[in-house]
Design a protein around this motif. Structure first.
Motif, PDB file in Angstrom:
ATOM      1  N   MET A   1       0.842  -1.188   0.000  1.00  0.00           N
ATOM      2  CA  MET A   1       0.000   0.000   0.000  1.00  0.00           C
ATOM      3  C   MET A   1       0.883   1.245   0.000  1.00  0.00           C
ATOM      4  N   PRO A   2       0.686   2.139  -0.981  1.00  0.00           N
ATOM      5  CA  PRO A   2       1.496   3.362  -1.043  1.00  0.00           C
ATOM      6  C   PRO A   2       1.272   4.240   0.194  1.00  0.00           C
ATOM      7  N   GLU A   3       2.359   4.843   0.646  1.00  0.00           N
ATOM      8  CA  GLU A   3       2.290   5.656   1.851  1.00  0.00           C
ATOM      9  C   GLU A   3       1.995   7.132   1.556  1.00  0.00           C
ATOM     10  N   PHE A   4       2.651   7.684   0.518  1.00  0.00           N
ATOM     11  CA  PHE A   4       2.574   9.126   0.289  1.00  0.00           C
ATOM     12  C   PHE A   4       1.983   9.537  -1.053  1.00  0.00           C
ATOM     13  N   VAL A   5       1.943   8.638  -2.006  1.00  0.00           N
ATOM     14  CA  VAL A   5       1.389   8.933  -3.337  1.00  0.00           C
ATOM     15  C   VAL A   5       0.588   7.713  -3.752  1.00  0.00           C
ATOM     16  N   SER A   6      -0.599   7.936  -4.298  1.00  0.00           N
ATOM     17  CA  SER A   6      -1.429   6.806  -4.712  1.00  0.00           C
ATOM     18  C   SER A   6      -2.090   7.094  -6.052  1.00  0.00           C
ATOM     19  N   PHE A   7      -2.545   6.032  -6.673  1.00  0.00           N
ATOM     20  CA  PHE A   7      -3.257   6.123  -7.944  1.00  0.00           C
ATOM     21  C   PHE A   7      -4.711   5.737  -7.715  1.00  0.00           C
ATOM     22  N   SER A   8      -5.598   6.495  -8.341  1.00  0.00           N
ATOM     23  CA  SER A   8      -7.015   6.143  -8.338  1.00  0.00           C
ATOM     24  C   SER A   8      -7.559   6.398  -9.735  1.00  0.00           C
ATOM     25  N   ARG A   9      -8.757   5.903  -9.947  1.00  0.00           N
ATOM     26  CA  ARG A   9      -9.358   6.019 -11.279  1.00  0.00           C
ATOM     27  C   ARG A   9     -10.828   6.356 -11.135  1.00  0.00           C
ATOM     28  N   GLN A  10     -11.285   7.253 -11.994  1.00  0.00           N
ATOM     29  CA  GLN A  10     -12.707   7.540 -12.090  1.00  0.00           C
ATOM     30  C   GLN A  10     -13.043   7.556 -13.574  1.00  0.00           C
ATOM     31  N   ASP A  11     -13.826   6.589 -13.982  1.00  0.00           N
ATOM     32  CA  ASP A  11     -14.144   6.387 -15.394  1.00  0.00           C
ATOM     33  C   ASP A  11     -12.838   6.234 -16.183  1.00  0.00           C
ATOM     34  N   ASN A  12     -12.624   7.062 -17.192  1.00  0.00           N
ATOM     35  CA  ASN A  12     -11.438   6.937 -18.033  1.00  0.00           C
ATOM     36  C   ASN A  12     -10.299   7.871 -17.637  1.00  0.00           C
ATOM     37  N   VAL A  13     -10.401   8.476 -16.467  1.00  0.00           N
ATOM     38  CA  VAL A  13      -9.358   9.410 -16.002  1.00  0.00           C
ATOM     39  C   VAL A  13      -8.660   8.807 -14.785  1.00  0.00           C
ATOM     40  N   GLY A  14      -7.334   8.810 -14.841  1.00  0.00           N
ATOM     41  CA  GLY A  14      -6.533   8.357 -13.710  1.00  0.00           C
ATOM     42  C   GLY A  14      -6.074   9.551 -12.896  1.00  0.00           C
ATOM     43  N   TYR A  15      -5.932   9.353 -11.603  1.00  0.00           N
ATOM     44  CA  TYR A  15      -5.492  10.417 -10.707  1.00  0.00           C
ATOM     45  C   TYR A  15      -4.293   9.928  -9.896  1.00  0.00           C
ATOM     46  N   ILE A  16      -3.226  10.691  -9.962  1.00  0.00           N
ATOM     47  CA  ILE A  16      -2.080  10.456  -9.088  1.00  0.00           C
ATOM     48  C   ILE A  16      -2.214  11.476  -7.973  1.00  0.00           C
ATOM     49  N   ASN A  17      -2.390  10.966  -6.753  1.00  0.00           N
ATOM     50  CA  ASN A  17      -2.696  11.819  -5.607  1.00  0.00           C
ATOM     51  C   ASN A  17      -1.490  11.905  -4.669  1.00  0.00           C
ATOM     52  N   LEU A  18      -1.003  13.134  -4.449  1.00  0.00           N
ATOM     53  CA  LEU A  18       0.084  13.368  -3.502  1.00  0.00           C
ATOM     54  C   LEU A  18      -0.540  13.602  -2.136  1.00  0.00           C
ATOM     55  N   HIS A  19      -0.131  12.832  -1.137  1.00  0.00           N
ATOM     56  CA  HIS A  19      -0.723  13.013   0.198  1.00  0.00           C
ATOM     57  C   HIS A  19       0.301  12.756   1.293  1.00  0.00           C
ATOM     58  N   ARG A  20       1.175  13.732   1.437  1.00  0.00           N
ATOM     59  CA  ARG A  20       2.128  13.725   2.550  1.00  0.00           C
ATOM     60  C   ARG A  20       2.037  15.089   3.243  1.00  0.00           C
ATOM     61  N   PRO A  21       0.914  15.326   3.922  1.00  0.00           N
ATOM     62  CA  PRO A  21       0.694  16.634   4.537  1.00  0.00           C
ATOM     63  C   PRO A  21       1.744  16.949   5.601  1.00  0.00           C
ATOM     64  N   PRO A  22       1.968  18.214   5.874  1.00  0.00           N
ATOM     65  CA  PRO A  22       1.186  19.337   5.367  1.00  0.00           C
ATOM     66  C   PRO A  22       1.726  19.909   4.062  1.00  0.00           C
ATOM     67  N   GLN A  23       2.963  19.577   3.671  1.00  0.00           N
ATOM     68  CA  GLN A  23       3.566  20.245   2.510  1.00  0.00           C
ATOM     69  C   GLN A  23       3.872  19.309   1.349  1.00  0.00           C
ATOM     70  N   ASN A  24       3.552  18.039   1.494  1.00  0.00           N
ATOM     71  CA  ASN A  24       3.838  17.060   0.439  1.00  0.00           C
ATOM     72  C   ASN A  24       5.311  17.077   0.027  1.00  0.00           C
ATOM     73  N   ARG A  25       6.193  17.163   1.010  1.00  0.00           N
ATOM     74  CA  ARG A  25       7.632  17.159   0.722  1.00  0.00           C
ATOM     75  C   ARG A  25       8.066  15.791   0.216  1.00  0.00           C
ATOM     76  N   ALA A  26       8.973  15.805  -0.749  1.00  0.00           N
ATOM     77  CA  ALA A  26       9.408  14.583  -1.422  1.00  0.00           C
ATOM     78  C   ALA A  26      10.633  13.977  -0.741  1.00  0.00           C
ATOM     79  N   ASN A  27      10.437  12.839  -0.090  1.00  0.00           N
ATOM     80  CA  ASN A  27      11.557  12.031   0.369  1.00  0.00           C
ATOM     81  C   ASN A  27      11.642  10.812  -0.546  1.00  0.00           C
ATOM     82  N   ARG A  28      12.554   9.911  -0.264  1.00  0.00           N
ATOM     83  CA  ARG A  28      12.728   8.753  -1.149  1.00  0.00           C
ATOM     84  C   ARG A  28      11.451   7.921  -1.253  1.00  0.00           C
TER      85      ARG A  28
END
Length: 173
Positions: A1-28
């Motif tokens: 299970m992804p911890e900070f970024v996930s993929f979801s789909r609604q109909d024919n559109v995919g969504y890459i969701n960033l969720h590392r609050p509060p600032q969505n800082r990028a670690n490895r």
């Protein structure tokens, strides 16, 4: 299970969701999850992919707390090669990609946006390469990418001496 970024789909559109609050800082782990989500999007059969974020900011860039662990050149090179490889996966998705930007998109967040086909910026959007304040180039080729996509004159006119840009007035980017 992804911890900070996930993929979801609604109909024919995919969504890459960033969720590392509060600032969505990028670690490895964030970058690794981004790669997993991009790979999942590539196999999902969607017709477009939107990269979006939870919280007040899109992505405030790298998590500096992690950087002290990259104590030598080879460790730093491996990390940046890894990150740039993930950005290339995003850029090379076989469907149109859109970055939906709100709040701050700094450093790696700006790089994510620049590796999509289209950037949609809310009035609250702020773009910046903080690297410019210490005299280094963005590690994902951001300055060159802006010049390539929008033209050198737009790139130079759009940025002040410390690499800032705001959502308003960036329609030509």
């Amino acid at each position: 299970m992804p911890e900070f970024v996930s993929f979801s789909r609604q109909d024919n559109v995919g969504y890459i969701n960033l969720h590392r609050p509060p600032q969505n800082r990028a670690n490895r782990q964030f970058v690794s999850d981004l790669g997993d989500s991009v790979r999942e999007a590539a196999l999902a059969g969607v017709r477009a992919v939107v990269v979006k974020a939870e919280g007040p900011d899109f992505c405030l860039g790298g998590d500096f707390r992690e950087w002290r662990t990259y104590s030598d050149y080879l460790k730093r090179k491996e990390r940046w090669t890894f990150s740039n490889g993930i950005l290339s996966l995003l850029e090379n998705l076989p469907v149109p990609t859109v970055a939906a930007i709100h709040g701050r998109a700094y450093g790696f967040g700006f790089e994510i946006a620049l590796h999509t086909d289209l950037i949609v910026a809310a009035d609250s959007a702020r773009f910046r390469f903080p690297e410019a304040t210490i005299g280094v180039f963005p590690l994902g080729g951001g300055a060159q990418r802006i010049a390539y996509r929008a033209g050198r004159s737009v790139c130079c006119a759009s940025f002040d001496a410390v690499g800032r840009n705001h959502g308003r007035g960036c329609e030509s980017l």
